[in-house]
Design a protein around this motif. Structure first.
Motif, PDB file in Angstrom:
ATOM      1  N   SER A  43      -3.459 -14.114 -11.726  1.00  0.00           N
ATOM      2  CA  SER A  43      -3.803 -12.756 -12.147  1.00  0.00           C
ATOM      3  C   SER A  43      -2.765 -11.772 -11.642  1.00  0.00           C
ATOM      4  O   SER A  43      -2.016 -12.051 -10.710  1.00  0.00           O
ATOM      5  CB  SER A  43      -5.166 -12.361 -11.579  1.00  0.00           C
ATOM      6  OG  SER A  43      -6.134 -13.316 -11.906  1.00  0.00           O
ATOM      7  N   ASP A  44      -2.760 -10.631 -12.234  1.00  0.00           N
ATOM      8  CA  ASP A  44      -1.923  -9.561 -11.696  1.00  0.00           C
ATOM      9  C   ASP A  44      -2.398  -9.210 -10.294  1.00  0.00           C
ATOM     10  O   ASP A  44      -3.587  -9.270  -9.993  1.00  0.00           O
ATOM     11  CB  ASP A  44      -2.032  -8.327 -12.592  1.00  0.00           C
ATOM     12  CG  ASP A  44      -1.266  -8.523 -13.884  1.00  0.00           C
ATOM     13  OD1 ASP A  44      -0.402  -9.422 -13.932  1.00  0.00           O
ATOM     14  OD2 ASP A  44      -1.551  -7.788 -14.844  1.00  0.00           O
ATOM     15  N   LEU A  45      -1.457  -8.807  -9.472  1.00  0.00           N
ATOM     16  CA  LEU A  45      -1.805  -8.439  -8.105  1.00  0.00           C
ATOM     17  C   LEU A  45      -2.463  -7.062  -8.110  1.00  0.00           C
ATOM     18  O   LEU A  45      -1.843  -6.075  -8.478  1.00  0.00           O
ATOM     19  CB  LEU A  45      -0.541  -8.422  -7.239  1.00  0.00           C
ATOM     20  CG  LEU A  45      -0.793  -8.287  -5.749  1.00  0.00           C
ATOM     21  CD1 LEU A  45      -1.411  -9.552  -5.195  1.00  0.00           C
ATOM     22  CD2 LEU A  45       0.505  -7.972  -5.026  1.00  0.00           C
ATOM     23  N   ARG A  46      -3.704  -7.017  -7.711  1.00  0.00           N
ATOM     24  CA  ARG A  46      -4.426  -5.738  -7.659  1.00  0.00           C
ATOM     25  C   ARG A  46      -4.522  -5.205  -6.237  1.00  0.00           C
ATOM     26  O   ARG A  46      -4.609  -3.989  -6.040  1.00  0.00           O
ATOM     27  CB  ARG A  46      -5.844  -5.905  -8.216  1.00  0.00           C
ATOM     28  CG  ARG A  46      -5.898  -6.219  -9.693  1.00  0.00           C
ATOM     29  CD  ARG A  46      -7.327  -6.582 -10.109  1.00  0.00           C
ATOM     30  NE  ARG A  46      -8.276  -5.524  -9.812  1.00  0.00           N
ATOM     31  CZ  ARG A  46      -9.607  -5.694  -9.767  1.00  0.00           C
ATOM     32  NH1 ARG A  46     -10.128  -6.889  -9.997  1.00  0.00           N
ATOM     33  NH2 ARG A  46     -10.409  -4.690  -9.483  1.00  0.00           N
ATOM     34  N   PHE A  47      -4.577  -6.124  -5.282  1.00  0.00           N
ATOM     35  CA  PHE A  47      -4.767  -5.710  -3.891  1.00  0.00           C
ATOM     36  C   PHE A  47      -3.777  -6.433  -2.983  1.00  0.00           C
ATOM     37  O   PHE A  47      -3.508  -7.609  -3.164  1.00  0.00           O
ATOM     38  CB  PHE A  47      -6.200  -6.013  -3.425  1.00  0.00           C
ATOM     39  CG  PHE A  47      -7.233  -5.326  -4.262  1.00  0.00           C
ATOM     40  CD1 PHE A  47      -7.434  -3.955  -4.149  1.00  0.00           C
ATOM     41  CD2 PHE A  47      -7.990  -6.038  -5.180  1.00  0.00           C
ATOM     42  CE1 PHE A  47      -8.370  -3.304  -4.938  1.00  0.00           C
ATOM     43  CE2 PHE A  47      -8.931  -5.398  -5.979  1.00  0.00           C
ATOM     44  CZ  PHE A  47      -9.117  -4.028  -5.859  1.00  0.00           C
ATOM     45  N   ASP A  48      -3.272  -5.692  -2.002  1.00  0.00           N
ATOM     46  CA  ASP A  48      -2.404  -6.321  -1.018  1.00  0.00           C
ATOM     47  C   ASP A  48      -3.203  -7.177  -0.051  1.00  0.00           C
ATOM     48  O   ASP A  48      -2.759  -8.247   0.360  1.00  0.00           O
ATOM     49  CB  ASP A  48      -1.626  -5.240  -0.253  1.00  0.00           C
ATOM     50  CG  ASP A  48      -0.713  -4.449  -1.161  1.00  0.00           C
ATOM     51  OD1 ASP A  48       0.219  -5.055  -1.726  1.00  0.00           O
ATOM     52  OD2 ASP A  48      -0.959  -3.245  -1.345  1.00  0.00           O
ATOM     53  N   VAL A  49      -4.368  -6.695   0.303  1.00  0.00           N
ATOM     54  CA  VAL A  49      -5.209  -7.424   1.269  1.00  0.00           C
ATOM     55  C   VAL A  49      -6.672  -7.295   0.861  1.00  0.00           C
ATOM     56  O   VAL A  49      -7.182  -6.187   0.647  1.00  0.00           O
ATOM     57  CB  VAL A  49      -5.027  -6.858   2.701  1.00  0.00           C
ATOM     58  CG1 VAL A  49      -5.925  -7.620   3.686  1.00  0.00           C
ATOM     59  CG2 VAL A  49      -3.562  -6.933   3.144  1.00  0.00           C
ATOM     60  N   LEU A  50      -7.340  -8.445   0.779  1.00  0.00           N
ATOM     61  CA  LEU A  50      -8.804  -8.485   0.672  1.00  0.00           C
ATOM     62  C   LEU A  50      -9.338  -8.984   2.005  1.00  0.00           C
ATOM     63  O   LEU A  50      -8.834  -9.979   2.528  1.00  0.00           O
ATOM     64  CB  LEU A  50      -9.220  -9.460  -0.438  1.00  0.00           C
ATOM     65  CG  LEU A  50     -10.672  -9.977  -0.383  1.00  0.00           C
ATOM     66  CD1 LEU A  50     -11.675  -8.853  -0.649  1.00  0.00           C
ATOM     67  CD2 LEU A  50     -10.867 -11.138  -1.376  1.00  0.00           C
TER      68      LEU A  50
END
Lengths: 374, 374
Positions: A43-50
């Motif tokens: 997927s496209d990167l939505r978040f740097d850190v979850l």
């Protein structure tokens, strides 16, 4: 296809950098599908850190150390208490203030304060403290959509006793956190997060560890990275075997520990040997050492950084959590390993200068003033 | 019978000292029965200070000043909001911390922190924030027994916006405070308190002013003293006539105002003339002047004290409340008037050095370190 085009606005994010930082090329991929080659369909990167953790409202009170002796609780630890124990302790302490906390949530808040994209999974109840919790983490800019528990236990609280030297001792009533389950893992968020970071404390509630394992598998299947903090030396004592298995199986790539957790993990009082054991057991190991700073280990590389000076330690609550935020942000921004450690130390220093577990000022501004380019 | 034997462990308490400090001998007793001669049947002194106010949990958030402009709210004021307005504002602000507040309750907490005996009347709901409120004020050592409201509005909250310069702007949802009524006035506590101090904000809820008048009458009937803070310049605008009547009728003996409240009361921009008007209108008038310190007026006596130096103002919330605590404690301990003002300034200084409206350290220890003998 250029790599950056899949990584959204931060082409040098964790998705790119940790593959190199972690040095997968030197590790055995057996049993860890997708760890060498990122999926073509990621997927496209939505978040740097979850981050995933126990969602807890902190009740912070200053105490004298003799209270700890009377309560029979070890200074600096986290102990679990039930509702009755929590209420009884509350009756015995002085005035307090309330602030949203929870280790991994604090880290998400720190990542967002640094200007990076953060998401969080954690379970509150549909009650007054739960609404405060939801407000605070969203108002910090963290993506937070975990469904609140209705008709069950109340939002978790931790009575945090702050000693005159700033050390904190935590008495946690997990409440609604007991209801966190694999159903709360939003697969799209995991797949869209460069790294999924969990707290070791999640091995306490019954189903949360299953939620973590689900998230780790999804993350790796999407070519993302996984991380854990060992949380507390007593927590390590409770789950040592499971934590080592997570590391040695390659289920977690990045491991955070402080000195006492590291020694508890390897059942040794010798820091040097424990550090070498950690180096062998995970792709990146990070050990925080309080006033001695911190050190990251990656293969044969050893990257230390000193602590930042501070006039007065007000409250150590959140220090490790904010260190993790800074370090993960440094990785996401492709900083040299030692610089990521140094950014972690900076973020940890900010939070111990005031009462409460989350940044009181913009970590992004603080980092910029200190010369970091994020 | 020696006077001290009626006054409990503090023979030089307010019951004794304010009679002299206020200089009743020079004032007309007409219409103020019991103000010159303490009743032969007065109860034993149980409390040095009783305060009555709106019981409010503060939601404290740092902001940039442009938010105030967008919200159309005057910096430094208190404005009343309904539940929907409060919720909408909450959605627009950043992360916050929660702390028990309420002007008069903060004063009671300060009096107790100074080691004196304090009591408080104020209405919370039987809910989570109400339980936090009850814990905090009792844990500070304040006598607090007001019955919680069941099945009505929630515990009051005030969203307090802290500007970069430390000035605070308050958005108060009175909730359960609307239910405070004369039934909540515990007559024995009033009769046993050397001074009954109320906040002008109590003129906002419908029945609270009646509760105040009842308490004032009981206090004077028991040979005790009465006091009011004018609270806020907009509050003065709303109730100027009533406040002046309380003063000129001798219903209140001691009046606290800051510079803007004083000027609002007398509808003038000239501080000097307003100070002279205040001097004429009450037995003791006290004007706080921020960085200029404060001044007390008693008959022809004028007792100023400078502000204490402070490195950085973090949050002005509670500054006036803690000033009042220090001043009232000084009266109770029979300090010279200027020393009581100075103690007020010291207590106000402590609370502006940290976020939150109540002392973070022992005011008793702070006063002792500063040379006060209480």
């Amino acid at each position: 296809m250029p790599h950056g085009s899949r990584l959204g606005p931060h082409p040098a994010g964790i998705g790119a950098c940790t593959r190199r930082l972690i040095g997968y090329e030197t590790r055995d991929p057996a049993g860890a599908p997708g760890r060498i080659h990122e999926s073509d369909f990621m997927s496209d990167l939505r978040f740097d850190v979850l981050t995933i953790g126990n969602a807890i409202v902190d009740i912070l009170a200053r105490i004298e150390d003799d209270l700890l002796a009377r309560e029979g609780v070890a200074k600096g630890m986290m102990r679990l208490v039930d509702g009755a124990q929590s209420a009884a302790l509350y009756d015995r302490i002085g005035p307090a203030i309330e602030a949203s906390g929870g280790s991994a949530a604090n880290t998400a808040a720190g990542v967002a304060s640094l200007g990076l994209r953060a998401a969080y999974f954690g379970k509150v109840a549909d009650d007054a403290l739960g609404r405060i919790y939801r407000h605070d983490i969203r108002a910090q800019g963290v993506h937070y959509e975990t469904a609140a528990l209705v008709g069950g236990a109340p939002t978790a609280t931790s009575i945090i006793l702050i000693s005159p030297d700033g050390e904190r001792t935590m008495n946690t009533h997990l409440g609604a956190c007991h209801a966190l389950s694999p159903d709360d893992i939003d697969e799209d968020v995991v797949a869209g997060s460069a790294v999924t970071y969990v707290e070791g404390y999640l091995w306490d509630p019954p189903l949360a560890k299953d939620a973590c394992r689900k998230a780790f598998a999804l993350a790796h299947a999407s070519g993302r990275k996984t991380a854990i903090t060992l949380s507390d030396s007593f927590c390590v004592d409770r789950y040592r075997g499971e934590f080592l298995d997570l590391m040695r199986s390659g289920t977690v790539d990045i491991v955070f520990a402080n000195d006492s957790e590291l020694k508890a993990l390897y059942e040794t009082s010798d820091r040097a040997s424990a550090i070498e054991a950690l180096r062998a057991d995970c792709a990146i190991g990070i050990v925080t050492l309080g006033a001695e700073g911190a050190v990251a280990l990656r293969g044969t590389e050893t990257a230390p950084a000193p602590a930042f000076p501070i006039d007065r330690i007000e409250d150590l609550t959140g220090a490790g959590d904010q260190f993790a935020a800074g370090f993960l942000a440094g990785l996401a921004r492709d900083l040299p390993l030692a610089e990521a450690v140094r950014l972690g130390c900076l973020c940890g220093t900010e939070v111990i200068g005031h009462v409460g577990p989350r940044p009181a000022t913009s970590l992004k501004d603080l980092a910029a003033q200190t010369g970091f380019r994020l």
